[in-house]
Design a protein around this motif. Structure first.
Motif, PDB file in Angstrom:
ATOM      1  N   PRO A  94       8.427  40.047  -0.794  1.00  0.00           N
ATOM      2  CA  PRO A  94       8.412  40.054   0.657  1.00  0.00           C
ATOM      3  C   PRO A  94       9.769  40.800   1.049  1.00  0.00           C
ATOM      4  O   PRO A  94      10.849  40.155   0.858  1.00  0.00           O
ATOM      5  CB  PRO A  94       8.312  38.527   0.948  1.00  0.00           C
ATOM      6  N   ILE A  95       9.834  41.508   1.974  1.00  0.00           N
ATOM      7  CA  ILE A  95      10.943  42.092   2.339  1.00  0.00           C
ATOM      8  C   ILE A  95      10.931  42.616   4.020  1.00  0.00           C
ATOM      9  O   ILE A  95       9.897  42.671   4.451  1.00  0.00           O
ATOM     10  CB  ILE A  95      11.235  43.618   1.914  1.00  0.00           C
ATOM     11  N   SER A  96      11.978  42.459   4.623  1.00  0.00           N
ATOM     12  CA  SER A  96      12.095  42.855   6.022  1.00  0.00           C
ATOM     13  C   SER A  96      13.145  44.012   6.310  1.00  0.00           C
ATOM     14  O   SER A  96      12.951  44.307   7.478  1.00  0.00           O
ATOM     15  CB  SER A  96      12.910  41.481   6.664  1.00  0.00           C
ATOM     16  N   GLY A  97      13.880  44.394   5.267  1.00  0.00           N
ATOM     17  CA  GLY A  97      14.688  45.337   5.566  1.00  0.00           C
ATOM     18  C   GLY A  97      16.221  44.750   5.764  1.00  0.00           C
ATOM     19  O   GLY A  97      17.077  45.806   5.817  1.00  0.00           O
ATOM     20  N   GLY A  98      16.306  43.573   5.573  1.00  0.00           N
ATOM     21  CA  GLY A  98      17.696  43.074   5.611  1.00  0.00           C
ATOM     22  C   GLY A  98      18.379  43.131   4.206  1.00  0.00           C
ATOM     23  O   GLY A  98      17.871  43.834   3.415  1.00  0.00           O
ATOM     24  N   LYS A  99      19.763  42.862   4.274  1.00  0.00           N
ATOM     25  CA  LYS A  99      20.388  43.079   2.826  1.00  0.00           C
ATOM     26  C   LYS A  99      19.792  42.378   1.673  1.00  0.00           C
ATOM     27  O   LYS A  99      19.740  42.932   0.680  1.00  0.00           O
ATOM     28  CB  LYS A  99      21.839  42.718   3.226  1.00  0.00           C
ATOM     29  N   ASP A 100      19.095  41.287   1.959  1.00  0.00           N
ATOM     30  CA  ASP A 100      18.749  40.354   0.872  1.00  0.00           C
ATOM     31  C   ASP A 100      17.564  41.350   0.291  1.00  0.00           C
ATOM     32  O   ASP A 100      17.266  41.424  -0.844  1.00  0.00           O
ATOM     33  CB  ASP A 100      18.148  39.048   1.290  1.00  0.00           C
ATOM     34  N   SER A 101      16.544  41.959   1.421  1.00  0.00           N
ATOM     35  CA  SER A 101      15.414  42.748   0.791  1.00  0.00           C
ATOM     36  C   SER A 101      16.014  43.900  -0.021  1.00  0.00           C
ATOM     37  O   SER A 101      15.432  44.023  -1.125  1.00  0.00           O
ATOM     38  CB  SER A 101      14.768  43.445   2.004  1.00  0.00           C
ATOM     39  N   THR A 102      16.970  44.478   0.198  1.00  0.00           N
ATOM     40  CA  THR A 102      17.381  45.659  -0.596  1.00  0.00           C
ATOM     41  C   THR A 102      17.852  45.202  -1.922  1.00  0.00           C
ATOM     42  O   THR A 102      17.622  45.701  -3.088  1.00  0.00           O
ATOM     43  CB  THR A 102      18.601  46.326   0.343  1.00  0.00           C
ATOM     44  N   PHE A 103      18.743  44.148  -1.871  1.00  0.00           N
ATOM     45  CA  PHE A 103      19.151  43.584  -3.014  1.00  0.00           C
ATOM     46  C   PHE A 103      17.944  43.007  -4.048  1.00  0.00           C
ATOM     47  O   PHE A 103      17.941  43.104  -5.255  1.00  0.00           O
ATOM     48  CB  PHE A 103      20.355  42.315  -2.749  1.00  0.00           C
ATOM     49  N   TYR A 265      18.505  31.477  -9.388  1.00  0.00           N
ATOM     50  CA  TYR A 265      18.779  31.764 -10.689  1.00  0.00           C
ATOM     51  C   TYR A 265      20.134  32.714 -11.087  1.00  0.00           C
ATOM     52  O   TYR A 265      20.217  33.082 -12.124  1.00  0.00           O
ATOM     53  CB  TYR A 265      17.511  32.402 -11.147  1.00  0.00           C
ATOM     54  N   MET A 266      20.509  33.110  -9.914  1.00  0.00           N
ATOM     55  CA  MET A 266      21.719  33.766 -10.128  1.00  0.00           C
ATOM     56  C   MET A 266      22.976  33.581  -8.851  1.00  0.00           C
ATOM     57  O   MET A 266      22.300  33.233  -7.680  1.00  0.00           O
ATOM     58  CB  MET A 266      21.329  35.412  -9.941  1.00  0.00           C
ATOM     59  N   PHE A 267      23.963  33.759  -9.079  1.00  0.00           N
ATOM     60  CA  PHE A 267      25.148  33.282  -8.404  1.00  0.00           C
ATOM     61  C   PHE A 267      25.039  34.120  -7.013  1.00  0.00           C
ATOM     62  O   PHE A 267      25.233  35.507  -7.033  1.00  0.00           O
ATOM     63  CB  PHE A 267      26.515  33.669  -8.822  1.00  0.00           C
ATOM     64  N   TRP A 268      24.637  33.640  -5.855  1.00  0.00           N
ATOM     65  CA  TRP A 268      24.191  34.397  -4.794  1.00  0.00           C
ATOM     66  C   TRP A 268      25.654  34.543  -3.812  1.00  0.00           C
ATOM     67  O   TRP A 268      25.916  33.440  -3.577  1.00  0.00           O
ATOM     68  CB  TRP A 268      23.234  33.573  -3.840  1.00  0.00           C
ATOM     69  N   ASP A 269      25.880  35.761  -3.579  1.00  0.00           N
ATOM     70  CA  ASP A 269      27.215  35.781  -2.786  1.00  0.00           C
ATOM     71  C   ASP A 269      26.856  37.081  -1.715  1.00  0.00           C
ATOM     72  O   ASP A 269      26.717  38.183  -1.991  1.00  0.00           O
ATOM     73  CB  ASP A 269      28.190  36.224  -3.683  1.00  0.00           C
ATOM     74  N   ASP A 270      26.714  36.304  -0.331  1.00  0.00           N
ATOM     75  CA  ASP A 270      26.179  37.232   0.811  1.00  0.00           C
ATOM     76  C   ASP A 270      27.296  38.590   0.936  1.00  0.00           C
ATOM     77  O   ASP A 270      26.699  39.648   0.910  1.00  0.00           O
ATOM     78  CB  ASP A 270      26.131  36.663   1.953  1.00  0.00           C
ATOM     79  N   THR A 274      26.292  42.362   0.350  1.00  0.00           N
ATOM     80  CA  THR A 274      26.125  43.351   1.380  1.00  0.00           C
ATOM     81  C   THR A 274      27.118  44.528   0.812  1.00  0.00           C
ATOM     82  O   THR A 274      26.397  45.422   1.108  1.00  0.00           O
ATOM     83  CB  THR A 274      26.641  42.718   2.725  1.00  0.00           C
ATOM     84  N   GLU A 275      28.207  44.332   0.407  1.00  0.00           N
ATOM     85  CA  GLU A 275      29.128  45.626  -0.115  1.00  0.00           C
ATOM     86  C   GLU A 275      28.449  46.434  -1.208  1.00  0.00           C
ATOM     87  O   GLU A 275      28.281  47.554  -0.978  1.00  0.00           O
ATOM     88  CB  GLU A 275      30.392  44.890  -0.579  1.00  0.00           C
TER      89      GLU A 275
END
Ligand SMILES: [Zn+2]
Length: 383
Positions: A94-103, A265-270, A274-275
């Motif tokens: 599920p994606i919105s286009g936010g940076k999480d989606s791309t990641f 499941y993986m170290f999440w670092d916003d 983003t970078e």
């Protein structure tokens, strides 16, 4: 947009100026986490006996988690659901286009080489940057995509009702983000949904060791709070909310649907992510009302409204959320965090608020009154 109009200063901005340096806006009225900038009025936020909030504890847990072990678990799950003969998609992202989606798409397609179906619930408040980022991600990762766009008249009606119903403007988004990907999962018989951000740091109701498992009702519990059928009234018909209706429990169970959060499941670092998506995949930040960070909710032009509503109702907005994250990771002192929070939370989000008043017909006074009437518990102490 009229440059002539001076930006209105809110009552709260005047209060913010009076609060001493490094002190929270409602110092002495409500309690704040002793480590970050979160107030006790945040929904579901628990403080421990030392006065430390749950997300602060979660961010500590994160350092001590064996991420290698967790990654191995993730690999196992993904292999289990991978389509062996290519006759169906491996998963839904599920994606919105936010940076999480791309990641998420990066991880799913490049790291684990899965063939996902990307699914978007379009809240129909896309920013230009958001549209660009969504298209860019689909092109870069070369994935099939389905998007649901609700009609304007229904969005407007739902945005109006949402304020009275849940005390923010975004019921349709909270509900649609949960319902539409699940509808597609059932229809296409795709068992695995892969979300991004972990619950443990996102809200105070889960931890890395005790996450809230994904199920059919997850988004109803976390944010939407009402089912589509409950929102129907004399102005809003069932046909207005078809994109928000959840498949039945039986359907979800029969389809064997499972949802996971990559952040478990993986170290999440916003900041780092983003970078990463910006430098490698051309993801773009934007100016966002109500905060100093340009990467959260960059896809939505109404994010400022959501956060300002929360501020009126609970005494803190997105500035506080973001400052708290930065205090936890050591990027800011708590005092610096409070300064940033005061500056951004109390600002009137002129663009989105004016638009919201236009589509709903509320006056600004009515808007504020509805939210103040929604205050509960300690939030009642707010001025
Ligand atoms: Zn805290």
């Amino acid at each position: 947009m009229g440059d002539k109009k001076r930006v209105k200063q809110t009552r709260y901005e005047r209060l913010a100026k009076k609060a001493g340096y490094g002190k929270p806006l409602f110092h002495g009225k409500i309690r704040y986490c002793v480590r970050c900038c979160m107030p006790e009025t945040a929904e579901g936020l628990a403080f421990d006996e030392m006065g430390i909030c749950q997300p602060c504890r979660s961010s500590e847990q994160k350092i001590h988690i064996n991420w290698k072990e967790r990654e191995a678990k993730l690999r196992k799950i993904l292999e289990k659901y991978r389509s062996k003969d290519g006759s169906n998609y491996d998963c839904i992202v599920p994606i919105s286009g936010g940076k999480d989606s791309t990641f998420q798409l990066y991880v799913v397609t490049q790291v684990y080489k899965l063939n996902p179906l990307a699914v978007t619930f379009n809240h129909n408040w896309y920013s230009e940057t958001g549209k660009y980022n969504l298209e860019n991600a689909l092109e870069r990762f070369d994935v099939d995509h389905i998007m649901f766009t609700p009609k304007r008249s229904a969005v407007n009606k739902l945005a109006k009702k949402s304020l009275q119903l849940i005390g923010d403007t975004c019921w349709h988004c909270h509900a649609g983000v949960g319902a539409f990907p699940l509808q597609i999962a059932v229809k296409y018989k795709i068992k695995l949904l892969i979300w991004g951000e972990p619950g443990g740091e996102n809200h105070g109701r889960a931890t890395y060791f005790d996450p809230i498992p994904y199920d059919r009702d997850y988004f109803t519990k976390i944010s939407a709070r009402y089912y589509a059928e409950e929102v129907v009234d004399k102005n809003i018909s069932l046909s207005d909310v078809l994109g928000y209706v959840l498949p039945s429990k039986e359907e979800v169970e029969k389809a064997g649907i499972v949802g996971i959060y990559l952040g478990d499941y993986m170290f999440w670092d916003d900041e780092r992510q983003t970078e990463f998506v910006r430098d490698n995949f051309g993801w773009r930040e934007d100016k966002i009302e109500g905060t100093y960070k340009g990467y959260k909710s960059a896809e939505c032009r109404m994010a400022g409204m959501h956060d300002y509503s929360k501020f009126i109702k609970r005494g803190f907005g997105r500035g506080t959320d973001h400052a708290s994250i930065d205090v936890r990771t050591g990027l800011l002192t708590r005092e610096e965090g409070f300064e940033l929070a005061k500056k951004h939370d109390a600002q009137r989000p002129s663009k989105s608020l004016d638009y919201y008043l236009k589509i709903t017909g509320y006056s600004e006074k009515e808007f504020e009154k509805i939210l103040k009437d929604k205050r509960d518990k300690k939030a009642k102490l707010l001025p």
